[in-house]
Design an enzyme around this catalytic site. Sequence first.
Site, short mmCIF file in Angstrom:
data_model
loop_
_atom_site.label_atom_id
_atom_site.label_comp_id
_atom_site.label_asym_id
_atom_site.label_seq_id
_atom_site.Cartn_x
_atom_site.Cartn_y
_atom_site.Cartn_z
N ASP A 98 0.75 -3.57 4.91
CA ASP A 98 -0.12 -3.18 3.81
C ASP A 98 -1.40 -4.01 3.88
O ASP A 98 -1.33 -5.23 4.00
CB ASP A 98 0.60 -3.46 2.47
CG ASP A 98 0.55 -2.28 1.53
OD1 ASP A 98 1.60 -1.86 1.04
OD2 ASP A 98 -0.57 -1.77 1.32
N ASP A 199 -4.46 -0.15 1.17
CA ASP A 199 -4.27 -0.09 -0.27
C ASP A 199 -5.56 0.25 -1.02
O ASP A 199 -6.60 -0.36 -0.78
CB ASP A 199 -3.78 -1.47 -0.74
CG ASP A 199 -3.51 -1.52 -2.22
OD1 ASP A 199 -2.53 -0.90 -2.65
OD2 ASP A 199 -4.30 -2.15 -2.94
N GLU A 250 -4.70 4.89 1.28
CA GLU A 250 -4.30 5.36 -0.05
C GLU A 250 -5.56 5.82 -0.75
O GLU A 250 -6.43 5.03 -1.06
CB GLU A 250 -3.64 4.23 -0.83
CG GLU A 250 -3.07 4.71 -2.13
CD GLU A 250 -2.71 3.60 -3.08
OE1 GLU A 250 -3.38 2.55 -3.06
OE2 GLU A 250 -1.77 3.78 -3.86
N HIS A 314 6.62 3.07 -4.02
CA HIS A 314 6.89 1.99 -4.97
C HIS A 314 6.08 2.13 -6.25
O HIS A 314 6.28 1.36 -7.20
CB HIS A 314 6.56 0.65 -4.28
CG HIS A 314 5.11 0.53 -3.96
ND1 HIS A 314 4.47 1.32 -3.00
CD2 HIS A 314 4.15 -0.22 -4.51
CE1 HIS A 314 3.20 1.02 -2.97
NE2 HIS A 314 2.96 0.10 -3.87
N ASP A 315 5.15 3.10 -6.27
CA ASP A 315 4.35 3.34 -7.49
C ASP A 315 4.80 4.58 -8.24
O ASP A 315 4.37 4.79 -9.39
CB ASP A 315 2.87 3.58 -7.13
CG ASP A 315 2.18 2.34 -6.62
OD1 ASP A 315 1.20 2.49 -5.85
OD2 ASP A 315 2.61 1.22 -6.96
O1 ISL Z 1 -0.65 5.61 -7.57
C1 ISL Z 1 -1.76 5.87 -7.96
C2 ISL Z 1 -2.31 7.25 -7.97
O2 ISL Z 1 -1.31 8.15 -8.33
C3 ISL Z 1 -2.60 4.79 -8.54
O3 ISL Z 1 -2.41 4.70 -9.90
C4 ISL Z 1 -2.28 3.49 -7.83
O4 ISL Z 1 -1.92 2.44 -8.63
C5 ISL Z 1 -3.56 3.13 -7.12
O5 ISL Z 1 -3.80 4.19 -6.24
C6 ISL Z 1 -3.46 1.87 -6.29
O6 ISL Z 1 -2.15 1.53 -5.92
C7 ISL Z 1 -2.12 0.43 -5.01
O7 ISL Z 1 -2.92 -0.64 -5.48
C8 ISL Z 1 -2.50 -1.31 -6.67
C9 ISL Z 1 -1.00 -1.68 -6.65
O8 ISL Z 1 -0.59 -2.06 -7.96
C10 ISL Z 1 -0.17 -0.52 -6.19
O9 ISL Z 1 1.21 -0.93 -6.09
C11 ISL Z 1 -0.69 -0.06 -4.84
O10 ISL Z 1 0.11 0.99 -4.31
C12 ISL Z 1 -3.34 -2.56 -6.74
O11 ISL Z 1 -3.31 -3.21 -5.49
#
Ligand code: ISL
Length: 544
Positions: A98, A199, A250, A314-315
Amino acid sequence: MKRTWWKEAVVYQVYWRSFYDTDGDGIGDLQGVIEKLDYIKELGVDVIWLNPCYDSPDVDNGYDIRDYYSIMEKAGTFALWQQLLAEVHKRGMKLIMDLVVNHTSDEHSWFVESRSSKSNPKRDYYIWKDAKAGAPPNNWRSYFTPSAWEYDETTDAYYFHSFAVEQPDLNWENPNVRKEIYQMMRFWLDQGIDGFRLDAIALLAKPNGFPDAENPDDIRYLTNNPGIHKFLREMNEEVLCHYDILTVGEAAFVTPKEGLLYVGEDRDELHTIFHFEICDEMPKWDMLRFKEIQQRWYQGLWGKGWNSQFLNNHDHTRQVSRYGNDREYRIESAKLLATMIHTLPGTPYIYQGEEIGMTAVYFPSIEEYKDIAVKNKYTEEVAKGGSPKEVLETLRPLARDNSRTPMQWDDSGNAGFTKGEPWIQVNPNYTEINVEKDLADSNSVLAFYKQLIQLRKQHPVMVYGEYQDVSDGDLHIYAYARTWEDVCWLIVLNHSDCDRSFSVPKEYRNPDKLLLANYPETSFANPLDTILLRPHEARIYAFQ
Ligand code: ISL
């Protein structure tokens, strides 16, 4: 279309802190990942995506990095991480890490210096603004807080954070920041990793001039701003293009047209992205919406760029709970969703535990929830006058904790995840849903995932086949064809709790075989003109 290893790969996401704990502190660790590599290898996957394990105060479970060059103590040591990489490669698999470079931890030395004085050389590593008439510089909110600005007394100024207060955004307009990041990326690539999951990568460029948002609650103004592609092209030129790697960005809130700017094979930016149209726009199963999104992304990318297919991570809460039926048809719907993700165009991602049909969790009170996003949102909504009970009920279904409960290995205490007190409660259904049980059952969700993954290795049509939706009028049946050279597959899915019949288009009525079915003992006889599908039934027919 260019054939590459990462288009043909299946990726398995390891959220290591919930994967396997070997030292009894209740938190998974890298030694635990090493000890479970044979399990991952036997799944048949090709790539492991490891969530952040860099040194971090852990405000956002590792997404607040304090030192990019060392490993978080609770995960293990740098030497152990090197051993993990060697063990992954020894098994013929690849490891992507990541990359969290939109922000750092507020304990990162860069930020400590930056906040110390307005004249510090690292001041502009971050985004500082003076107050506007005693208030924050604009009305933006962050993903995790009502305002994206935090006042810092030391220099009487506000700093910008897209996420938590403890995650100040890096200033990507500063060439020195970019240089430091590229140097760090080369460090990890030169260790031998096989790529990055980038990320929140679409957030690197901020809206010019930081103007007030028309609707501060519609957070899309933070993402996909002009300038992002300049940064990614430079990152590719400086670092990425020099390695044979997979890069998956992402990129929340991008459309297929915008997505192509990130992953177009002529763009020299990233290889593929996670778009979130499905996660963000489909709180529960909506066949029409799903098919429309799939069609748009297929038309937008196919032949020009590459897509990723996933329904949870994980989100995002467990797919079988959100989009399937985790009660009466948990096994069937887990297999159906897997069939869909693995037969649609794009690289499929498996989030740990999905392969045994792990479900969302029900915690009775906010205290059991550990995720900063949920806890902040709960506080924010209750502060606005929401009833604690109702706020929790609203947040519970999509809470990120749903996917972060410990991996369920067996029916022993704490699902075999830890001998200690788990950092987050184990889902009580572990006695029924666990790896050991699925390994012993040839009709398990796990066995089915292995079959799907094997099919991918044997049949290029699954990777490179053209896609065509051949559904009939039934809003619950999703049927599509994949065609590659003289091979054609027909995939038929019944996304419902009822028996349904699918009238087969005449050109698909004489398949050569029923390749895979999620109901054991499914019969097959030509000609197929109408297929009777049981609840959450999935079938793959092959022609040739
Ligand atoms: O998941 C999402 C879109 O559906 C967003 O709300 C997401 O939190 C965002 O895209 C970023 O996520 C990433 O960065 C965050 C972290 O908390 C998440 O776990 C990670 O996947 C901050 O680093």
